[in-house]
Each structure stands twice: as C-alpha cells, then as structure tokens.
Scaffold this active site. Structure first.
Site, PDB file in Angstrom:
ATOM      1  CG  ASP A  20      -1.959   1.062   1.207  1.00 46.84           C
ATOM      2  OD1 ASP A  20      -3.108   0.759   1.510  1.00 46.84           O
ATOM      3  OD2 ASP A  20      -1.634   2.226   0.882  1.00 46.84           O
ATOM      4  CD  GLU A 116      -5.490  -1.681  -0.445  1.00 47.74           C
ATOM      5  OE1 GLU A 116      -6.122  -0.603  -0.517  1.00 47.74           O
ATOM      6  OE2 GLU A 116      -5.894  -2.666   0.195  1.00 47.74           O
TER       7      GLU A 116
HETATM    8  P1  TTP Z   1      -5.325   5.198   0.889  1.00 49.62           P
HETATM    9  O1  TTP Z   1      -4.329   4.122   0.620  1.00 49.62           O
HETATM   10  O2  TTP Z   1      -6.446   4.911   1.791  1.00 49.62           O
HETATM   11  O3  TTP Z   1      -4.566   6.450   1.525  1.00 49.62           O
HETATM   12  P2  TTP Z   1      -3.149   7.048   1.197  1.00 49.62           P
HETATM   13  O4  TTP Z   1      -2.362   6.206   0.251  1.00 49.62           O
HETATM   14  O5  TTP Z   1      -3.311   8.459   0.772  1.00 49.62           O
HETATM   15  O6  TTP Z   1      -2.459   7.067   2.626  1.00 49.62           O
HETATM   16  P3  TTP Z   1      -1.902   5.851   3.467  1.00 49.62           P
HETATM   17  O7  TTP Z   1      -2.125   4.596   2.696  1.00 49.62           O
HETATM   18  O8  TTP Z   1      -0.462   6.166   3.680  1.00 49.62           O
HETATM   19  O9  TTP Z   1      -2.670   5.895   4.747  1.00 49.62           O
HETATM   20  O10 TTP Z   1      -5.910   5.735  -0.456  1.00 49.62           O
HETATM   21  C1  TTP Z   1      -5.172   5.805  -1.657  1.00 49.62           C
HETATM   22  C2  TTP Z   1      -5.558   7.054  -2.438  1.00 49.62           C
HETATM   23  O11 TTP Z   1      -6.961   7.055  -2.689  1.00 49.62           O
HETATM   24  C3  TTP Z   1      -5.265   8.338  -1.712  1.00 49.62           C
HETATM   25  O12 TTP Z   1      -3.928   8.789  -1.899  1.00 49.62           O
HETATM   26  C4  TTP Z   1      -6.279   9.278  -2.277  1.00 49.62           C
HETATM   27  C5  TTP Z   1      -7.463   8.400  -2.650  1.00 49.62           C
HETATM   28  N1  TTP Z   1      -8.545   8.553  -1.638  1.00 49.62           N
HETATM   29  C6  TTP Z   1      -9.608   9.414  -1.920  1.00 49.62           C
HETATM   30  O13 TTP Z   1      -9.667  10.008  -2.999  1.00 49.62           O
HETATM   31  N2  TTP Z   1     -10.579   9.575  -0.977  1.00 49.62           N
HETATM   32  C7  TTP Z   1     -10.552   8.951   0.233  1.00 49.62           C
HETATM   33  O14 TTP Z   1     -11.447   9.149   1.076  1.00 49.62           O
HETATM   34  C8  TTP Z   1      -9.449   8.058   0.511  1.00 49.62           C
HETATM   35  C9  TTP Z   1      -9.378   7.335   1.830  1.00 49.62           C
HETATM   36  C10 TTP Z   1      -8.474   7.902  -0.450  1.00 49.62           C
HETATM   37 MG    MG Z   2      -2.188   4.110   0.562  1.00 51.76          MG
END
Ligand code: TTP
Ligand code: MG
Length: 360
Positions: A20, A116
C-alpha cells in the site's frame, strides 16, 4: 482440534505480500515538486466544487488533517497547508509503473485500488524465495524509480498481510509468520478485522468483545445467529484464517469502472450522460487481452449518493448493453432521488470451466 487444523495447509502456507503506497496522491505530487517535501501538503478538490481532501502527507496528518475532510476544516487545523488539485491521470500512470515492478516478482497480482495490491509470491524463486526480502526490494525499487514510498505486509494469507502493511506505515514493512498468528490475533482489536465497521463493533462491544481473542470465545452458532453469513467469516478471521486466493485480472470475478464527480449529479439527464461515458470506458477495458475471452453472466451499476450511502443493482446479461445499464439507473433513481457523487458500471464474469463439447 486446534483452530488452525480446520483448514489444513490452505489458509496458512502461502507467501502473500500486500503493498500500500503511503499518502499516494500527495506523494506523487511531491515527487514532482521536491521543494514541498518538508511542508504539509493535501491533494484536494477546489473549494468552488467539492473542496474535500482526498489525502495528505504525514506532516499534515500531525495536525489532524485526514482524507474526506472539507478543505476549509483542513486549513483551520493546519493554516500553512498547501493544497494541490487532483490529477487522476498522473496517479494512474504511476500505478502502472508500480505494477511493472510487481510483475518482476510474480504473475499473481490482485490490484485493489491504484495504490494497493496483493502479490502471491508462494512459488516465486526471487530472493531465494524469501518474501521479506522481496517486499524490501520492491519498496526500494519503487522509491528509486518513482521517488515515492510504499509500505508492505508479509503474511501467510491476504487478511493478515493487509493488517501487516499498516503496522509500520509509512515507509515500513512487517511480517506475520505462521508461528506468530495465535499470539498476534489474541490482542488484535476487532476493528482491524475486514468488514467490521462501526455497527458491528458496537454489537460486539455490547457482548464485551473488544479483541479478536475475546471474539474467539464466541461460538460459531452465536456468531451466525447474530451476524448471519458474516458470522462464519468472523469466526475464521478472528483466528487469522483467510482462505481467499489472490486473484489476478485473468481470474477476476468482476470488472468495473467508476467515476467520482466534482459536482454531484442532480438530474437524470446528467446521470445518463455520465453513465454513457463510463460505459464506453468499460467496453474499452473489456476489449483488453486479459478479458476478451471471458464469459459475462451479469451486469451491475453502483451508485454513491451525496450522503455517502452506496447502493448497487444487478441484472443477468451475457452481452452488456447500454440499455441494461440505463434500466438499472432507472431503478436506482426510483429507489432514492438524492444527488449522486459516484457512478460505477460493471460486469460479473462466469468463471465456471467451459464444457468442451468438441470431443472429436
Ligand atoms: P489510501 O491508501 O487509503 O490512503 P493514502 O495512500 O493516501 O495514505 P496511506 O495509505 O499512507 O494511509 O488511499 C489511496 C488514495 O486514494 C489516496 O492517496 C487518495 C485516494 N482517496 C480518496 O480520494 N478519498 C478517500 O477518502 C481516501 C481514503 C483515499
Ligand atoms: Mg495508501
């Protein structure tokens, strides 16, 4: 019988890596603008449209900024925050590059979202077959080539690998070995279990269940009567048992395309226009080599309303025609007439082996 013996081999003898990316959209933006590296950064829709933070870097998170938070709130919490607009095409491109790196280690890759994926490296010969070393190499290569960091979880099944990838986030990795499972699960809060949201957590708290160890004391019969089919899943997961395979595109059960809109769709005509656009994208994806031979058994639409409630509608079909999707859209609109923030269209594949009638 010890709980792990219920599932000989299958659940605990694989080598799964869950990757991830860290603060994905923000990291991609910062990689392009290194002068922002030590500053709080959020990727957000503009305030004239939705004005919601999609994600932010870990510096901004220290101030309490989070995904799905209105930009105005983020600014109040962190006055120096730098907002960058969303550039989906850029994130898709980076995701493709990341997958090229994954493919050096295994063919069995299940993408979950742009940032992911699960990798089954059980039979991979790289790094002497050591999945910890493979995860470390993958993360180093991503950092070297793309200037962004990733976290990884290594475990004998998907569920545990996903939990493990969060363990040392950001820019870290963690391995749960077979011999650690029993102790690890005992202390794990139930909220970490896939499918356990606020409602299920509350129901479990009401019967004094806070950890997976507590949950292991609840009988399968009681879980089934309280949670229906999900009861059996809970029974397995709280013991660290997960028999799901990593499904690469080729054996995926479904394919869908969706779009989140900067401005909610609040008329049927706008819904039809947008539905036609994502339908076109779906047709293009279905024409990719990996899907071209697959048989379809049904099509579905997914709708997320502006209150974040999701509903989906499905119908049997062999050839996904626009008319079928329009009928499903009618159903969704009939059921609930709220503005729509996300629309998705998809197909479910028929993965049963095809009979070969041509015997001569
Ligand atoms: P995530 O993997 O949930 O978040 P992240 O990569 O930004 O942070 P981390 O894994 O380090 O906690 O989501 C991946 C991408 O999806 C994120 O960069 C932006 C998008 N996203 C949205 O557009 N809206 C949301 O509510 C979430 C959770 C993520
Ligand atoms: Mg992420």
């Amino acid at each position: 019988m010890n709980s792990l013996e219920r599932y000989p081999k299958h659940s605990h003898d694989k080598k799964i890596i869950h990757i991830d990316m860290d603060s994905f959209y923000a990291s991609v933006e910062i990689a392009e603008k290194p002068h922002l590296r030590n500053k709080p950064v959020a990727v957000a829709g503009s305030s004239e449209t939705r004005g919601v933070v999609t994600t932010c870097n870990y510096i901004a998170r220290k101030f309490g900024v989070r995904s799905a938070m209105p930009s105005l709130t983020a600014k109040k919490l962190c006055p120096n925050i730098i907002f960058i607009p969303v550039h989906m095409e850029k994130y898709r491109k980076t995701s493709k590059e990341i997958h090229k790196i994954f493919k050096c280690y295994t063919k069995i890759i299940e993408p979950v979202s742009l940032d992911e994926a699960y990798l089954d490296v059980t039979h991979s010969k790289y790094c002497g077959g050591n999945p910890i070393e493979m995860a470390s190499q993958i993360r180093n290569k991503i950092l070297h080539d793309l200037k962004i960091t990733a976290s990884a979880g290594i475990a004998p099944n998907k569920f545990l690998s996903k939990i493990a990838s969060e363990w040392n986030k950001p820019n870290g990795q963690y391995c749960i070995t077979k011999s650690m499972i029993e102790k690890f699960m005992f202390a794990l809060p139930i909220r970490k279990v896939i499918g356990v949201g606020e409602k299920t957590e509350k129901k479990l708290n009401d019967i004094d269940v806070k950890t997976c160890g507590d949950l292991q004391n609840v009988s399968l019969i009681d879980l089934n009567s309280k949670f229906g089919k999900f009861g059996s899943t809970l029974f397995d997961l709280c013991r660290g048992i997960d028999t799901r395979d990593v499904e690469s595109d080729r054996d995926s059960k479904s394919l869908s395309v969706e779009d989140t809109y900067a401005i909610d769709l609040n008329s049927k005509q706008r819904c039809i226009t947008e539905l036609s656009k994502i339908y076109k994208k779906l047709k293009q994806r279905l024409n990719e080599d990996k899907y071209i031979d697959k048989k379809i058994k049904s099509c579905f639409i997914k709708v997320k309303y502006n209150d974040f409630k999701i509903s989906s509608h499905q119908t049997i079909c062999v050839i996904p025609k626009i008319e079928s999707y329009l009928k499903l859209l009618d159903k969704a609109i009939e059921k609930k007439s709220k503005p729509i923030r996300l629309l998705g269209v998809g197909v479910i594949f028929d993965n049963r082996p095809q009979l070969n009638l041509n015997i001569y």
